[in-house]
Each structure stands twice: as C-alpha cells, then as structure tokens.
Design a protein around this motif. Structure first.
Motif, PDB file in Angstrom:
ATOM      1  N   GLY A 110     -11.698 -17.138  18.199  1.00  0.00           N
ATOM      2  CA  GLY A 110     -11.429 -15.775  17.742  1.00  0.00           C
ATOM      3  C   GLY A 110      -9.953 -15.421  17.826  1.00  0.00           C
ATOM      4  O   GLY A 110      -9.412 -14.724  16.969  1.00  0.00           O
TER       5      GLY A 110
ATOM      6  N   ALA B 106      -8.043 -17.915  15.020  1.00  0.00           N
ATOM      7  CA  ALA B 106      -8.369 -17.830  13.592  1.00  0.00           C
ATOM      8  C   ALA B 106      -7.849 -16.525  12.996  1.00  0.00           C
ATOM      9  O   ALA B 106      -7.705 -15.521  13.692  1.00  0.00           O
ATOM     10  CB  ALA B 106      -9.877 -17.928  13.404  1.00  0.00           C
ATOM     11  N   ASP B 107      -7.574 -16.551  11.705  1.00  0.00           N
ATOM     12  CA  ASP B 107      -7.207 -15.312  11.011  1.00  0.00           C
ATOM     13  C   ASP B 107      -8.436 -14.426  10.839  1.00  0.00           C
ATOM     14  O   ASP B 107      -8.346 -13.211  10.894  1.00  0.00           O
ATOM     15  CB  ASP B 107      -6.628 -15.637   9.625  1.00  0.00           C
ATOM     16  CG  ASP B 107      -5.368 -16.484   9.731  1.00  0.00           C
ATOM     17  OD1 ASP B 107      -4.500 -16.138  10.548  1.00  0.00           O
ATOM     18  OD2 ASP B 107      -5.266 -17.491   9.005  1.00  0.00           O
TER      19      ASP B 107
ATOM     20  N   THR C 144     -12.723 -14.283  11.899  1.00  0.00           N
ATOM     21  CA  THR C 144     -13.919 -14.846  12.531  1.00  0.00           C
ATOM     22  C   THR C 144     -15.131 -14.293  11.797  1.00  0.00           C
ATOM     23  O   THR C 144     -15.274 -13.077  11.663  1.00  0.00           O
ATOM     24  CB  THR C 144     -13.975 -14.445  14.017  1.00  0.00           C
ATOM     25  OG1 THR C 144     -12.822 -14.965  14.670  1.00  0.00           O
ATOM     26  CG2 THR C 144     -15.229 -15.007  14.688  1.00  0.00           C
TER      27      THR C 144
ATOM     28  N   THR D  18     -19.296 -14.228  11.417  1.00  0.00           N
ATOM     29  CA  THR D  18     -20.560 -14.518  12.096  1.00  0.00           C
ATOM     30  C   THR D  18     -21.689 -14.636  11.080  1.00  0.00           C
ATOM     31  O   THR D  18     -21.840 -13.771  10.211  1.00  0.00           O
ATOM     32  CB  THR D  18     -20.899 -13.394  13.091  1.00  0.00           C
ATOM     33  OG1 THR D  18     -19.852 -13.281  14.046  1.00  0.00           O
ATOM     34  CG2 THR D  18     -22.204 -13.701  13.829  1.00  0.00           C
TER      35      THR D  18
ATOM     36  N   PHE E 114     -10.869  -7.347  20.581  1.00  0.00           N
ATOM     37  CA  PHE E 114     -12.226  -7.909  20.458  1.00  0.00           C
ATOM     38  C   PHE E 114     -13.251  -6.792  20.654  1.00  0.00           C
ATOM     39  O   PHE E 114     -13.162  -6.023  21.606  1.00  0.00           O
ATOM     40  CB  PHE E 114     -12.482  -8.960  21.547  1.00  0.00           C
ATOM     41  CG  PHE E 114     -12.004 -10.342  21.222  1.00  0.00           C
ATOM     42  CD1 PHE E 114     -10.654 -10.631  21.158  1.00  0.00           C
ATOM     43  CD2 PHE E 114     -12.919 -11.368  20.990  1.00  0.00           C
ATOM     44  CE1 PHE E 114     -10.211 -11.920  20.870  1.00  0.00           C
ATOM     45  CE2 PHE E 114     -12.490 -12.658  20.707  1.00  0.00           C
ATOM     46  CZ  PHE E 114     -11.134 -12.938  20.642  1.00  0.00           C
TER      47      PHE E 114
ATOM     48  N   VAL F 169     -11.281  -8.953  15.974  1.00  0.00           N
ATOM     49  CA  VAL F 169     -12.425  -9.860  16.034  1.00  0.00           C
ATOM     50  C   VAL F 169     -13.669  -9.059  16.438  1.00  0.00           C
ATOM     51  O   VAL F 169     -13.654  -8.344  17.444  1.00  0.00           O
ATOM     52  CB  VAL F 169     -12.205 -10.987  17.075  1.00  0.00           C
ATOM     53  CG1 VAL F 169     -13.418 -11.915  17.108  1.00  0.00           C
ATOM     54  CG2 VAL F 169     -10.943 -11.771  16.765  1.00  0.00           C
TER      55      VAL F 169
END
Lengths: 130, 137
Positions: free
Chosen positions: A119, A122-123, A125, A127, B9, B133
């Motif tokens: 995560g 990477a540019d 992510t 799922t 995140f 993310v």
C-alpha cells in the motif's frame, strides 16, 4: 502506474480472483507495473496446487502461476490467513509438524506487513472482494 | 515517493463482528500495520458498526470475543475510529451502545480522549476521498 492488488475471496465461490486476474493481465498489457498481489481472507485458497476443477472450466491457480512466471509477479499469501485455512509451504509444514504442503508454483507465504508495504509503495491499491 | 513519506490509510469495516471472519482479520491487519508509522484511521459503516458495540458475548458460539481489542487500539496509535451516523440510525443504535474507546493524547499531557468520531454519510464520503490507501473488509 504501479498497482498493488488485494484478493480477499476464494476461487470459484467468488469471482474476485477472476476479476483480479483479468485486471492484472490487462494492466500489464497496457505497460503498467503490478508490484504485488496479496491474497487475504479466503483469497489464500487461490494458492493451493491441489485444486482439480472440471476440465471445461478455467484453472484459476494455474492461470495465476503462469502469469507470475511470465511477468515475474510477486504473489503473496498471508501466513496468518493461510494457517487457519490449511495452506502450507514446505518450510511451514516442517516447522508445524504437518505431513504435507500445498503451495503452488509462483506463490509465496509471508506476513501482513507485505500488504501494508504494498500500500505504501504502490500508486494505487485495488481490492477485489465481495 | 520518498521512503519517509507518510500515506493516509483507511481501514473500512462493513460487516458484523461474527458470522464471517472479516472483522477479526481486519483487526489483525490494523495491528500489524501500526508498526509502519502511517497515518491510520478506521471507518465503521453498514453492519460494521456492530463491531464496536459493548457487551458482546460469544459464549455458546465457540467464537473468540475479540471486542476488547478495539479498546487497545490507542496503544497502537490507532486513535481515529470514524462511525457513520446513518448506519447507527438504521440499526437502532446510538453512541451509548458502543464501547467507550479512548486513547492517551501524547501531545496534550497524555489526556484521555475518545477515539470514536461519529460522522455523517456525506462526511464519510469526503473522508474516503482524502485517503491514499483504502482497505475494505
């Protein structure tokens, strides 16, 4: 673009691993990079080499193994999820005193840290789940 | 990106705590992820709001009651637990039905502060848009 891929559902019951496979193939064909594919929850079951699907159906594990070989993909199976579900590589089987291992070619078992690291690096992510 | 860049995140929890393993394995990711010093938050929506309810009792099911773990998240510097108001409303829940989860604010003389932040569906959408993310469970 550099993609990190998460697969959260098992093969055949869910379409997630098929969709992830098609996405990865398409992304690579367009010249993108896929830094890692991380298999979590029942997604770890994609990585057993012992599946025997009907001959007229797709062979999900073999598709992934072939794609990994062709593009040097990093296919990572979460160890905690794998242990719950009976996915073992040779070392783990030995360490846990189990009489067999079942990890397919091109897959490796590692920790959840690999998911977070993916995560971060990477540019995007993406799922694939339910 | 440089090695020391911090990413935002968001761990999105949409499912009930028991019945499937998603909530429990989501927590495992959050706890491991805490070691990576990123800007971490959790979101609870849909049936995911049930994960934070107090008084969970799994006796008789054979399942592990992992709900006390949420109260330990502050020790892992996971201090932002966003709960969607509409999801609470739709399930007849209020903030009083959720565990009292606190963290010690090291920037404020370790004062204990609530980790749960109730937000509207619109605010939740904005929050998601700000993330680098999103891991959804």
């Amino acid at each position: 673009m550099k993609f990190g891929i998460v697969v959260n559902e098992g093969p055949y019951t869910h379409q997630a691993s098929d969709s992830a496979y098609n996405f990865v193939k398409a992304a690579l064909a367009k010249g993108h990079e896929v830094s890692r594919v991380f298999f979590y929850h029942d997604g770890v079951n994609v990585g057993t080499r012992l599946t025997i699907p009907p001959q007229d159906d797709r062979q999900i594990q073999e598709q992934w193994s072939a794609l990994a070989k062709e593009h040097e993909l990093d296919l990572v199976i979460c160890i905690a999820a794998a242990q719950r579900r009976g996915l073992l590589d040779e070392n783990e089987a030995k360490r846990q005193g189990k009489d067999a291992d079942n990890i397919a070619e091109g897959f490796r078992i590692s920790g959840l840290g690999q998911l977070i690291e993916m995560g971060i690096e990477a540019d995007r992510t993406i799922t694939f789940g339910d | 990106m440089s090695d020391d860049e911090v990413k935002k995140f968001l761990y999105v929890n949409r499912k009930a705590p028991y019945g499937t393993i998603y909530a429990q394995e989501s927590l495992e990711v959050v706890l491991i992820g805490a070691a990576f010093d990123q800007d971490v938050a959790m979101a609870f929506l849909d049936d995911g709001v049930f994960q934070l309810t107090k008084g969970q009792d799994t006796k008789g099911t054979g399942l592990k009651n992992f709900s006390p773990t949420y109260r330990a998240l502050g020790d892992y510097e996971v201090t932002k637990l966003y709960v969607e108001q509409e999801s609470l409303d739709e399930r007849g829940l209020t903030l009083d039905d959720l565990q009292d989860i606190q963290y010690e604010d090291e920037d404020d003389d370790y004062a204990e502060k609530p980790s749960i932040i109730v937000v509207s569906r619109d605010q939740m959408a904005s929050l998601m848009a700000e993330q680098d993310v999103i891991l959804s469970f």
